[in-house]
Design an enzyme around this catalytic site. Sequence first.
Site, short mmCIF file in Angstrom:
data_model
loop_
_atom_site.label_atom_id
_atom_site.label_comp_id
_atom_site.label_asym_id
_atom_site.label_seq_id
_atom_site.Cartn_x
_atom_site.Cartn_y
_atom_site.Cartn_z
N GLU A 1 1.92 7.56 2.73
CA GLU A 1 0.83 6.98 4.01
C GLU A 1 -0.18 7.82 3.19
OE1 GLU A 1 0.33 5.43 6.25
OE2 GLU A 1 3.21 5.76 7.45
N CYS B 1 -8.83 7.26 6.01
CA CYS B 1 -8.13 6.07 5.63
C CYS B 1 -8.14 4.80 5.18
CB CYS B 1 -6.51 6.69 5.33
SG CYS B 1 -5.98 6.76 6.54
P1 NAD Z 1 -4.43 15.47 -0.37
O1 NAD Z 1 -3.36 14.32 -1.42
O2 NAD Z 1 -5.27 15.70 -1.02
O3 NAD Z 1 -3.62 16.46 0.59
C1 NAD Z 1 -3.09 15.95 1.08
C2 NAD Z 1 -1.38 17.38 1.45
O4 NAD Z 1 -0.41 16.86 -0.20
C3 NAD Z 1 -1.93 18.89 1.65
O5 NAD Z 1 -1.15 19.15 2.63
C4 NAD Z 1 -2.03 19.29 0.02
O6 NAD Z 1 -1.84 20.74 0.11
C5 NAD Z 1 -1.11 18.61 -0.30
N1 NAD Z 1 -0.67 18.51 -2.11
C6 NAD Z 1 -2.45 18.63 -2.19
N2 NAD Z 1 -2.25 18.91 -4.15
C7 NAD Z 1 -0.32 18.83 -3.78
C8 NAD Z 1 0.74 18.40 -5.16
N3 NAD Z 1 0.35 18.22 -6.15
N4 NAD Z 1 1.63 18.37 -4.60
C9 NAD Z 1 2.27 18.71 -3.38
N5 NAD Z 1 1.31 18.46 -2.37
C10 NAD Z 1 0.15 18.47 -2.33
O7 NAD Z 1 -5.13 14.37 0.66
P2 NAD Z 1 -6.47 15.14 1.72
O8 NAD Z 1 -7.62 15.35 0.76
O9 NAD Z 1 -5.92 16.03 2.30
O10 NAD Z 1 -6.64 13.17 2.74
C11 NAD Z 1 -7.42 12.82 2.29
C12 NAD Z 1 -6.60 11.15 1.02
O11 NAD Z 1 -5.28 10.88 2.44
C13 NAD Z 1 -7.22 10.11 0.86
O12 NAD Z 1 -6.27 9.47 0.18
C14 NAD Z 1 -6.59 9.29 1.94
O13 NAD Z 1 -7.08 7.96 1.73
C15 NAD Z 1 -5.24 9.27 2.56
N6 NAD Z 1 -5.15 9.51 3.92
C16 NAD Z 1 -3.64 8.50 3.76
C17 NAD Z 1 -3.66 8.37 5.52
C18 NAD Z 1 -2.47 6.97 5.75
O14 NAD Z 1 -2.30 7.23 7.41
N7 NAD Z 1 -1.95 6.20 4.95
C19 NAD Z 1 -4.13 9.39 6.46
C20 NAD Z 1 -4.68 10.00 6.16
C21 NAD Z 1 -5.70 9.69 5.10
#
Ligand code: NAD
Length: 458
Positions: free
Chosen positions: A212, A246
């Site tokens: 997602e 998002c």
């Molecule tokens: P992010 O990708 O930075 O982090 C998400 C999760 O991934 C966190 O738990 C983080 O600890 C983990 N993570 C970070 N780096 C990682 C790595 N290298 N390997 C594995 N895991 C890792 O996202 P965010 O800043 O928490 O959220 C914002 C983003 O999420 C935006 O791009 C938004 O559009 C997207 N989002 C999508 C949805 C959806 O339903 N499609 C919903 C909410 C947010």
Amino acid sequence: MKEGEIVNLLHSQDQFLKSGAKSSVEDRISILKKFKACIKAHEQDIIEAVYKDFQKPEFEVLTTELFVAYKEINLFIKKLKNWSRPKSVSSAWLNFPSSDKIYHVPWGKILVIAPWNYPFQLAITPVIGALACGNSVVLKPSEHAPYTADVLEKIISEVFEAEQAKVIQGAVETAKLLLEQKWDYVFFTGSVPVGRIVSQQIAKHMTPHTLELGGKNPCIVDASANLDVAAKRICWGKFLNAGQTCIAPDYLLIDSKIKAKFQDKLISTLKEFYADGTYNDYARLIHDSHFDRLTNLLKNQSIIFGGETDSETNFLSPTLVESPDFSSPLMEEEIFGPILPLYSYSSFAELDTTITSFDKPLSLYVFSKSKDFVRRVNENFDFGGGVINDTIVHFVNDKLPFGGVGASGLGNYHGRASFETFTRKKSIVNRKTWLDIPIKYPPYTRVDAFKSFLNLFR
Ligand code: NAD
């Protein structure tokens, strides 16, 4: 948590799943009821935690975090029995006599990785679906919403033994360690670049997964639209959660004939929404580096409205920007904050060029009274989901599968779609033994007979 402890935890989850304990549909429904009661008992803790994480107003926590979670859990309590029934299908007559069924079976051990922007709802909703379907779960909430992560851990540890569900807190290193393990399914919500990393990391075990993700969501305002309603609905969908959504509109494409008029309406709507100037009904940005990132994106831009900041509280007021250059950093990535670029367009071809210059978005919104125009938009562009004459509300209908396409995501969930995601279909043919037609067995003496039979298909 150290790697050895994670390995032991997963071993205990394997044992738990193998034992079949608490796996009947009745067991699962009763645990969902307990889960719901526990969320209810901690409602105030959730509201306070999300506020501490980024000053999200109570009303927004009630509507966009708790309401969504309750709806999902209630739906599973009501529908699980019905959804879980094996589905009989007609048999292939080549297999006569047989009875054929599709069973919905859990995947097994599921890893859920959650983001910070809706820190309760985006963590708990997939967990509800995964557990309702009979899987075990490890949830890694975001390190950037630590207060909510603590409440999530508290709730889950009060309802479940670790062998069934466990929260593991931590940042990137913890996420990487978790992803190195062998899961039966991974459910990831987060950014596109991290989604790519997750996909690559789990490829070595060929683990099925849902992504997602995000993207740049266009919002089109046609000249025929009800502009008063459009201005309200766009400002609401964009500035809810301080734009950290998002599916929030990323940029506006406004018919050039009404651009000036509509811009005025957006400004007067924002003045009305936050009239007292306290911004109590408005969240803050999640952390310093997100504040720095967004305020840097505003450099050298033409700000039409807003742009007020307070670095002490990570506050950035709702901000409208005039036609940023498409090659500027503001338009190179998902904005994911309270900045809304406004563009005008004069032809459908211009809309097409702009929208298709980006990856396929998670959402697209179109405001128009013209059925033809709406149909053209819908047929021309590919996107995860969308709304006509509103923004973001497709998220609340659990009958609509929610997810992206291409770079904005893989798979979907919510309601019945969550049930489909967190189970897999196991197809079983039950052959009867009272008839056993010998033609298929060697020695093959009936080649000609089969050739005649094949004529029916040729
Ligand atoms: P992010 O990708 O930075 O982090 C998400 C999760 O991934 C966190 O738990 C983080 O600890 C983990 N993570 C970070 N780096 C990682 C790595 N290298 N390997 C594995 N895991 C890792 O996202 P965010 O800043 O928490 O959220 C914002 C983003 O999420 C935006 O791009 C938004 O559009 C997207 N989002 C999508 C949805 C959806 O339903 N499609 C919903 C909410 C947010």
